[in-house]
Scaffold this motif. Structure first.
Motif, short mmCIF file in Angstrom:
data_model
loop_
_atom_site.label_atom_id
_atom_site.label_comp_id
_atom_site.label_asym_id
_atom_site.label_seq_id
_atom_site.Cartn_x
_atom_site.Cartn_y
_atom_site.Cartn_z
N PRO A 38 0.84 -1.20 0.00
CA PRO A 38 0.00 0.00 0.00
C PRO A 38 0.87 1.25 0.00
O PRO A 38 1.98 1.25 0.52
N LEU A 39 0.35 2.29 -0.60
CA LEU A 39 1.05 3.57 -0.60
C LEU A 39 1.04 4.16 0.81
O LEU A 39 0.09 3.94 1.57
N PRO A 40 2.05 4.94 1.16
CA PRO A 40 2.00 5.66 2.44
C PRO A 40 0.79 6.61 2.45
O PRO A 40 0.30 7.00 1.40
N ASP A 41 0.33 6.96 3.64
CA ASP A 41 -0.86 7.79 3.77
C ASP A 41 -0.79 9.07 2.95
O ASP A 41 -1.75 9.46 2.31
N ASP A 42 0.37 9.75 2.96
CA ASP A 42 0.46 11.02 2.25
C ASP A 42 0.36 10.83 0.74
O ASP A 42 -0.14 11.70 0.04
N GLU A 43 0.77 9.69 0.20
CA GLU A 43 0.66 9.45 -1.23
C GLU A 43 -0.74 9.00 -1.62
O GLU A 43 -1.18 9.24 -2.73
N GLN A 44 -1.46 8.34 -0.71
CA GLN A 44 -2.82 7.93 -1.02
C GLN A 44 -3.73 9.14 -1.20
O GLN A 44 -4.68 9.10 -1.96
N ALA A 45 -3.44 10.21 -0.52
CA ALA A 45 -4.27 11.41 -0.59
C ALA A 45 -4.26 12.03 -1.98
O ALA A 45 -5.16 12.78 -2.32
N TRP A 46 -3.27 11.73 -2.81
CA TRP A 46 -3.16 12.34 -4.12
C TRP A 46 -4.30 11.97 -5.05
O TRP A 46 -4.55 12.65 -6.03
N ASN A 47 -5.03 10.91 -4.74
CA ASN A 47 -6.08 10.44 -5.62
C ASN A 47 -7.42 11.15 -5.42
O ASN A 47 -8.37 10.84 -6.09
N ILE A 48 -7.49 12.08 -4.49
CA ILE A 48 -8.75 12.78 -4.23
C ILE A 48 -8.91 13.90 -5.25
O ILE A 48 -8.02 14.73 -5.44
N THR A 49 -10.05 13.95 -5.92
CA THR A 49 -10.28 14.96 -6.94
C THR A 49 -10.60 16.31 -6.31
O THR A 49 -11.00 16.38 -5.14
N ILE A 50 -10.46 17.36 -7.09
CA ILE A 50 -10.77 18.70 -6.60
C ILE A 50 -12.25 18.81 -6.23
O ILE A 50 -12.60 19.45 -5.23
N ASP A 51 -13.10 18.13 -6.98
CA ASP A 51 -14.54 18.15 -6.66
C ASP A 51 -14.81 17.52 -5.31
O ASP A 51 -15.60 18.02 -4.51
N ASP A 52 -14.12 16.40 -5.02
CA ASP A 52 -14.29 15.74 -3.73
C ASP A 52 -13.75 16.60 -2.59
O ASP A 52 -14.33 16.66 -1.51
N LEU A 53 -12.62 17.26 -2.83
CA LEU A 53 -12.05 18.15 -1.81
C LEU A 53 -13.02 19.27 -1.47
O LEU A 53 -13.31 19.53 -0.30
N LEU A 54 -13.50 19.94 -2.50
CA LEU A 54 -14.38 21.08 -2.26
C LEU A 54 -15.71 20.64 -1.66
O LEU A 54 -16.28 21.35 -0.83
N GLU A 55 -16.19 19.45 -2.05
CA GLU A 55 -17.42 18.91 -1.47
C GLU A 55 -17.22 18.64 0.02
O GLU A 55 -18.08 18.93 0.85
N TYR A 56 -16.05 18.11 0.39
CA TYR A 56 -15.73 17.88 1.81
C TYR A 56 -15.76 19.20 2.57
O TYR A 56 -16.38 19.31 3.63
#
Length: 135
Positions: A38-56
């Protein structure tokens, strides 16, 4: 192209049918057998889209922040002003003392819409600082 019902059932699971593997030794054996890590936690975060970020951030501001700044964030999202949206979201969180999830902050910093040195970058880095997130 439709998927046959038999094939569909083969890859469809119901709640309770899967058991997560949490034993570190068993995970280690699986990783050695498959060669997958598995990727380290900080690298897994790269897969979040801008739409998902802003929705959060929109949900965080609406629920935790009582709706303050949520209209401004929604307007920026609707206009496709993603950099401005991140700045608004993080400034609103900072203003209201809201603490976004660490993974979300890492994903924000990894986003191409969060340019190094911009307000969103500075605020997100400050929030990730040990003072903002005590152990």
């Amino acid at each position: 192209m439709s998927i046959s019902e038999e094939r569909s059932r083969r890859y469809t699971f119901k709640p309770g049918q899967l058991t997560p593997v949490t034993n570190p030794e068993e995970l280690k054996r699986i990783h050695e057998k498959t060669g997958m890590r598995p990727l380290p936690d900080d690298e897994q975060a790269w897969n979040i889209t801008i739409d998902d970020l802003l929705e959060y951030y929109l949900k965080l501001l609406t629920v935790e922040g009582g709706g303050k700044w949520s209209d401004e964030l929604r307007d920026a999202c609707d206009a496709g002003e993603y950099t401005a949206g991140l700045i608004i979201a993080l400034a609103a969180c900072e203003d209201q003392g809201l603490k976004p999830d660490r993974q979300i902050l890492r994903a924000t910093l990894a986003s191409p819409w969060c340019e190094e040195g911009c307000d969103a970058d500075v605020i997100a880095r400050h929030m990730l600082d040990a003072a903002a997130y005590p152990p």
